[in-house]
Design an enzyme around this catalytic site. Structure first.
Site, PDB file in Angstrom:
ATOM      1  N   PRO A 186      26.308  26.696  32.589  1.00  7.27           N
ATOM      2  CA  PRO A 186      25.993  26.809  34.470  1.00  7.27           C
ATOM      3  C   PRO A 186      25.605  26.949  35.160  1.00  7.27           C
ATOM      4  O   PRO A 186      25.985  28.664  35.111  1.00  7.27           O
ATOM      5  CB  PRO A 186      27.497  25.993  34.526  1.00  7.27           C
ATOM      6  CG  PRO A 186      28.721  26.097  33.478  1.00  7.27           C
ATOM      7  CD  PRO A 186      28.323  26.532  32.609  1.00  7.27           C
TER       8      PRO A 186
ATOM      9  N   TYR B  55      29.544  41.395  33.630  1.00  8.94           N
ATOM     10  CA  TYR B  55      29.394  39.437  34.369  1.00  8.94           C
ATOM     11  C   TYR B  55      29.017  38.790  32.939  1.00  8.94           C
ATOM     12  O   TYR B  55      29.009  38.525  32.100  1.00  8.94           O
ATOM     13  CB  TYR B  55      29.920  38.890  35.232  1.00  8.94           C
ATOM     14  CG  TYR B  55      30.170  37.273  34.681  1.00  8.94           C
ATOM     15  CD1 TYR B  55      31.338  37.198  34.786  1.00  8.94           C
ATOM     16  CD2 TYR B  55      28.915  36.601  35.244  1.00  8.94           C
ATOM     17  CE1 TYR B  55      31.550  35.836  34.730  1.00  8.94           C
ATOM     18  CE2 TYR B  55      29.243  35.270  35.205  1.00  8.94           C
ATOM     19  CZ  TYR B  55      29.934  34.644  35.125  1.00  8.94           C
ATOM     20  OH  TYR B  55      30.587  33.172  34.995  1.00  8.94           O
TER      21      TYR B  55
HETATM   22  P1  NDP Z   1      37.936  28.975  38.445  1.00  8.41           P
HETATM   23  O1  NDP Z   1      38.119  30.708  39.800  1.00  8.41           O
HETATM   24  O2  NDP Z   1      38.548  27.957  39.621  1.00  8.41           O
HETATM   25  O3  NDP Z   1      38.839  29.051  37.163  1.00  8.41           O
HETATM   26  C1  NDP Z   1      39.305  30.117  36.072  1.00  8.41           C
HETATM   27  C2  NDP Z   1      40.132  29.550  35.116  1.00  8.41           C
HETATM   28  O4  NDP Z   1      39.836  30.815  34.178  1.00  8.41           O
HETATM   29  C3  NDP Z   1      41.523  29.042  36.118  1.00  8.41           C
HETATM   30  O5  NDP Z   1      42.096  28.089  35.611  1.00  8.41           O
HETATM   31  C4  NDP Z   1      42.179  30.915  35.716  1.00  8.41           C
HETATM   32  O6  NDP Z   1      43.620  30.633  35.580  1.00  8.41           O
HETATM   33  C5  NDP Z   1      41.860  30.996  34.433  1.00  8.41           C
HETATM   34  N1  NDP Z   1      41.737  32.151  34.093  1.00  8.41           N
HETATM   35  C6  NDP Z   1      40.776  33.579  34.168  1.00  8.41           C
HETATM   36  N2  NDP Z   1      41.713  35.019  34.016  1.00  8.41           N
HETATM   37  C7  NDP Z   1      42.709  34.197  32.903  1.00  8.41           C
HETATM   38  C8  NDP Z   1      43.333  34.921  31.653  1.00  8.41           C
HETATM   39  N3  NDP Z   1      43.425  36.173  31.915  1.00  8.41           N
HETATM   40  N4  NDP Z   1      44.474  33.621  31.453  1.00  8.41           N
HETATM   41  C9  NDP Z   1      43.854  32.639  30.782  1.00  8.41           C
HETATM   42  N5  NDP Z   1      43.039  32.277  32.125  1.00  8.41           N
HETATM   43  C10 NDP Z   1      42.931  32.206  32.681  1.00  8.41           C
HETATM   44  O7  NDP Z   1      36.337  29.098  38.077  1.00  8.41           O
HETATM   45  P2  NDP Z   1      35.289  28.238  37.400  1.00  8.41           P
HETATM   46  O8  NDP Z   1      36.133  27.805  37.345  1.00  8.41           O
HETATM   47  O9  NDP Z   1      34.389  28.522  38.661  1.00  8.41           O
HETATM   48  O10 NDP Z   1      35.426  29.460  36.044  1.00  8.41           O
HETATM   49  C11 NDP Z   1      35.249  28.689  35.022  1.00  8.41           C
HETATM   50  C12 NDP Z   1      34.571  29.301  33.912  1.00  8.41           C
HETATM   51  O11 NDP Z   1      33.142  29.155  33.761  1.00  8.41           O
HETATM   52  C13 NDP Z   1      34.449  30.755  33.487  1.00  8.41           C
HETATM   53  O12 NDP Z   1      34.367  31.391  32.474  1.00  8.41           O
HETATM   54  C14 NDP Z   1      33.177  31.327  34.448  1.00  8.41           C
HETATM   55  O13 NDP Z   1      32.886  32.240  34.241  1.00  8.41           O
HETATM   56  C15 NDP Z   1      32.992  30.128  34.224  1.00  8.41           C
HETATM   57  N6  NDP Z   1      30.899  29.674  34.917  1.00  8.41           N
HETATM   58  C16 NDP Z   1      31.569  29.468  36.423  1.00  8.41           C
HETATM   59  C17 NDP Z   1      30.578  29.198  37.151  1.00  8.41           C
HETATM   60  C18 NDP Z   1      30.850  28.798  38.748  1.00  8.41           C
HETATM   61  O14 NDP Z   1      29.661  29.111  39.298  1.00  8.41           O
HETATM   62  N7  NDP Z   1      31.286  28.666  39.198  1.00  8.41           N
HETATM   63  C19 NDP Z   1      29.031  29.567  36.945  1.00  8.41           C
HETATM   64  C20 NDP Z   1      29.053  29.221  34.837  1.00  8.41           C
HETATM   65  C21 NDP Z   1      30.045  30.037  34.519  1.00  8.41           C
HETATM   66  P3  NDP Z   1      44.750  31.582  36.351  1.00  8.41           P
HETATM   67  O15 NDP Z   1      44.003  32.503  37.230  1.00  8.41           O
HETATM   68  O16 NDP Z   1      45.443  30.360  36.093  1.00  8.41           O
HETATM   69  O17 NDP Z   1      45.010  31.959  34.799  1.00  8.41           O
HETATM   70  C1  8X3 Z   2      28.723  32.209  37.396  1.00  8.29           C
HETATM   71  C2  8X3 Z   2      27.340  32.128  38.050  1.00  8.29           C
HETATM   72  O1  8X3 Z   2      25.248  33.359  38.910  1.00  8.29           O
HETATM   73  O2  8X3 Z   2      27.337  33.693  39.483  1.00  8.29           O
HETATM   74  O3  8X3 Z   2      28.777  32.035  36.418  1.00  8.29           O
HETATM   75  O4  8X3 Z   2      26.909  33.973  37.750  1.00  8.29           O
HETATM   76  S1  8X3 Z   2      26.770  33.471  38.245  1.00  8.29           S
END
Ligand code: NDP
Ligand code: 8X3
Length: 247
Positions: free
Chosen positions: A176, A146
């Protein structure tokens, strides 16, 4: 003339919050994600702000290329779709999970960017916002692939800017830290108890916090490009280097 943002992963978390934030500011939205019912629900909620929905999997190159054709002019691409799967040490991790993370966070982001970038360059205008992570900057046990995918997002963002020098296309990598969304439910494959433990006793970032920052970087004058921004909740910091000591 209202601007248009295309949001990948609009069905949950950061993506949904960004859709609501930009709609409130009068922007037009193109919303994508795999879960069509959620895209339709967001469309019903946000009404005419939503100019198109595309139910697609970003891992499918042809679906992205086809789905991103015949869209209105896209001013901002928010490459947000992504996920973590598992937190086992590398020698125990599931190789399929590793591939899914690479296919989504790396290759999916590449496909979306490559589909929309030529038009931005042609118009000499546009903004690509990538959602990286603190995990791309700082290692932690179980972060293995990841974190590797998010390090890719960081360097890809920088290299895009290197290619785009001389154009007015901006690239921003937002990084983030811990944020409460469906992220941990996905990571721990529906083990909601374990997912809840991630945030227990802390005050994590919320999707609305990230949406505020995404909106902020887009609202700066076109000559201002925030290249990178790392965002952590006040309850998070670094842990220092780990040392193993023999008993
Ligand atoms: P969520 O799981 O709430 O949202 C993830 C989104 O990504 C969903 O809308 C999902 O839609 C979409 N997604 C996942 N796989 C696919 C795919 N193969 N095709 C199309 N869409 C996809 O998580 P977050 O909102 O937290 O995450 C959003 C981004 O932020 C990610 O890139 C994550 O790595 C990143 N992030 C998150 C952090 C956290 O702590 N939450 C911190 C730092 C970064 P669906 O399943 O409908 O396809
Ligand atoms: C998501 C933040 O710390 O879970 O990107 O990897 S962490």
């Amino acid at each position: 003339m209202p601007k248009t943002i295309l949001i990948t992963g609009a069905t949950s978390g950061f993506g949904s919050a960004c859709a609501r934030r930009f709609a409130a500011e009068g922007w037009k939205l193109v919303l994508t994600g795999r879960r069509k019912d959620r895209l339709e629900a967001l469309q019903a909620e946000l009404g005419r702000a939503v100019v198109a929905i595309r139910a697609l999997d970003v891992r499918e190159r042809e679906a992205v290329e086809k789905g991103f054709q015949d869209l209105p002019q896209i001013d901002v691409l928010l490459n947000n779709a992504g996920l973590a799967l598992g937190m086992e040490p590398a020698w125990q991790a599931n190789l399929d999970d590793w591939e899914t993370m690479v296919d989504t966070n790396v290759k999916g982001l590449m496909y979306c960017t490559r589909a929309l970038l030529p038009n931005m360059v042609e118009r000499n205008q546009g903004h690509i916002i990538n959602i990286g992570s603190t995990a791309g900057n700082w290692p932690y046990p179980g972060g293995n692939v990841y974190g590797g995918t998010k390090a890719f997002v960081q360097q890809f963002s920088r290299n895009l800017l290197a290619d785009l020098l001389g154009t007015r296309v901006r690239v921003t990598n937002l990084e983030p830290g811990m944020a409460k969304s469906e992220f941990s439910d996905v990571r721990f494959k529906g083990d909601t108890k374990r997912a809840a433990q991630v945030y227990s006793g802390t005050e994590p970032l919320l999707p609305e916090d990230i949406a505020e920052i995404v909106f902020f970087v887009t609202s700066l004058p076109p000559h201002v490009n925030v290249t990178t921004m790392e965002i952590m909740p006040s309850h998070q910091s670094w842990g220092g280097l780990a040392v193993h000591r023999e008993a």
